[in-house]
Design an enzyme around this catalytic site. Sequence first.
Site, PDB file in Angstrom:
ATOM      1  N   HIS A 263       0.836  -1.204   0.000  1.00  0.00           N
ATOM      2  CA  HIS A 263       0.000   0.000   0.000  1.00  0.00           C
ATOM      3  C   HIS A 263       0.871   1.255   0.000  1.00  0.00           C
ATOM      4  O   HIS A 263       0.683   2.165  -0.822  1.00  0.00           O
ATOM      5  CB  HIS A 263      -0.919  -0.006   1.222  1.00  0.00           C
ATOM      6  CG  HIS A 263      -1.808   1.190   1.326  1.00  0.00           C
ATOM      7  ND1 HIS A 263      -3.102   1.204   0.859  1.00  0.00           N
ATOM      8  CD2 HIS A 263      -1.586   2.431   1.831  1.00  0.00           C
ATOM      9  CE1 HIS A 263      -3.638   2.395   1.067  1.00  0.00           C
ATOM     10  NE2 HIS A 263      -2.737   3.155   1.669  1.00  0.00           N
ATOM     11  N   GLU A 264       1.824   1.308   0.919  1.00  0.00           N
ATOM     12  CA  GLU A 264       2.694   2.498   0.994  1.00  0.00           C
ATOM     13  C   GLU A 264       3.599   2.589  -0.229  1.00  0.00           C
ATOM     14  O   GLU A 264       3.940   3.690  -0.675  1.00  0.00           O
ATOM     15  CB  GLU A 264       3.515   2.479   2.283  1.00  0.00           C
ATOM     16  CG  GLU A 264       2.696   2.468   3.570  1.00  0.00           C
ATOM     17  CD  GLU A 264       1.656   3.578   3.635  1.00  0.00           C
ATOM     18  OE1 GLU A 264       1.849   4.645   3.011  1.00  0.00           O
ATOM     19  OE2 GLU A 264       0.623   3.379   4.318  1.00  0.00           O
ATOM     20  N   HIS A 267       1.872   4.592  -2.880  1.00  0.00           N
ATOM     21  CA  HIS A 267       2.036   6.033  -2.671  1.00  0.00           C
ATOM     22  C   HIS A 267       3.420   6.492  -3.135  1.00  0.00           C
ATOM     23  O   HIS A 267       3.572   7.520  -3.803  1.00  0.00           O
ATOM     24  CB  HIS A 267       1.876   6.368  -1.185  1.00  0.00           C
ATOM     25  CG  HIS A 267       0.469   6.333  -0.681  1.00  0.00           C
ATOM     26  ND1 HIS A 267      -0.543   7.091  -1.220  1.00  0.00           N
ATOM     27  CD2 HIS A 267      -0.099   5.628   0.338  1.00  0.00           C
ATOM     28  CE1 HIS A 267      -1.672   6.869  -0.564  1.00  0.00           C
ATOM     29  NE2 HIS A 267      -1.433   5.973   0.387  1.00  0.00           N
ATOM     30  N   GLU A 293      -4.598   7.838  -3.228  1.00  0.00           N
ATOM     31  CA  GLU A 293      -5.100   6.575  -2.703  1.00  0.00           C
ATOM     32  C   GLU A 293      -5.418   5.587  -3.815  1.00  0.00           C
ATOM     33  O   GLU A 293      -5.327   4.372  -3.627  1.00  0.00           O
ATOM     34  CB  GLU A 293      -6.335   6.808  -1.840  1.00  0.00           C
ATOM     35  CG  GLU A 293      -6.049   7.461  -0.501  1.00  0.00           C
ATOM     36  CD  GLU A 293      -5.067   6.676   0.355  1.00  0.00           C
ATOM     37  OE1 GLU A 293      -5.047   5.432   0.261  1.00  0.00           O
ATOM     38  OE2 GLU A 293      -4.308   7.300   1.109  1.00  0.00           O
TER      39      GLU A 293
END
Length: 500
Positions: A263-264, A267, A293
């Site tokens: 997830h990170e 980003h 997101e």
Amino acid sequence: MSPSETYSSLVQKMQEVADLRYASAVLQWDQETYMPPAGAATRARQVATLTELAHAKFVSPEIHDLLEELGEGHGLEADQQHNLRLIREDVTKSRKLPGSFVRQMSETISKSFNQWMSARKENNFSLFAAPLAEVVELKKQEADLLGYEGHRYNALLNDYEKGATVTMLDAAFHQLKQPLRELIARIGSAPQVDNGFLHKNYPKQEQWDYGMNLLKEMNYDLEAGRQDIAEHPFSINFSARDVRITTRVDEHDLGNMVWSTIHELGHALYEQGLPEDQYGLPLGEAASLSIHESQSRMWENNVARGLSFWKHQYPRLQQAFPQQLAGVDLPHFYKGINQVKPSFIRTEADELTYHFHVMIRYELEKELIGGNLAVKDIPAFWNEQYKNWLGVIVENDRNGCLQDVHWSHGSFGYFPTYSLGSLYAAQFYKKATQDIPQLEANLAQGNTLPLLEWLRTNIHRHGRKYTSNELCTLVTGEPLNSAHFMEYVTGKYASIYLLT
């Protein structure tokens, strides 16, 4: 001066502001990773000073005069005109906030974060209630200073998603609630999949090593980034060439590390793909929080909870954890990592129940900022909503209203972008599969680069040139349409749970 010379002067001033903001961000990164606890009070002062200086420079007469001189930007190139328009919008907004207020907010947030850490450690919301109440009152003041139409919360939403309103989000969640509840109910009535293999003992160092290898394989530039451990996973950047992420490791939950890391990473890949030559300027920044997101949720869910990705990656995971995954074949693993089951923790939730986690936070923030809910009543409100919407009984504050770092940062209005991001992710990914016919085959071979290059071309390179819906329309041919998300999850989970 000529328009180009005046613009160059404006760029210099903007980059000086960015220098101060990113210097402050480095201190905040350190605060959440390596800073000794005793440094908290002084760190709050240091961050507040830099924040106040950056604000003062941004709203200074010098920048105002340069903007006035440039006017509508006649004589400038198209990208320069985009930057000019967005800078003017940002300055106009920031001038509504006095420097003293900006400093007070920064100091309060720094203290609030440290109290949140203590409250989580002690599993006691009351330790966080007083500093959070200060933050909430300041956010109300901020909304009043900025001005708004309709609900006071609209002013804060606009910080993260330009043009977002309570009316828009109420409608978006309303469209999702019923079809998601129906799909979750159908899954709940079907034979359940097993994910017990994720909760065996996975030593911390072995998890860390696997995560680092995963980042490298997925094209995270470690010459321009790093990963560390934090209480709550986050990403942060100081330029496109210095983008850092954090993860957390639970030795009895492999999924916690794997999907937090990915997830990170999503980003970080976005930040590393922004134009380097636009440092300090709007075109060097992300389009919005929902688009940000969309990148993290796409890599986390559409890619890394997909079967194609694990056709390549699962043998590597088995090699890292041969005993824990013995007897777990790929079909079993794939179904297990996509188990749909209501739970307490947002960051560990499946793709379907996740949106109820977000909705509960959205409704809570609306009530707080609207003045209809007191901070002391947050745990009761939270626990009631989790029982109503997810059917789970929250047993403690750590797994309840203390689980997210956002409020300690003053990030009110952020949570709705998680759901919007998932909707954008499904729409973008569908378009990517049309433009890259061999996308799933690439993933099955461990090649994520074609997708990353597609994102760099279609999304990353534009910076803040477009609003979220403008960018979505440019990329997919239509504005945000939740039907694409429902099509994606309905097909995926019908296959996993053998729904008819």
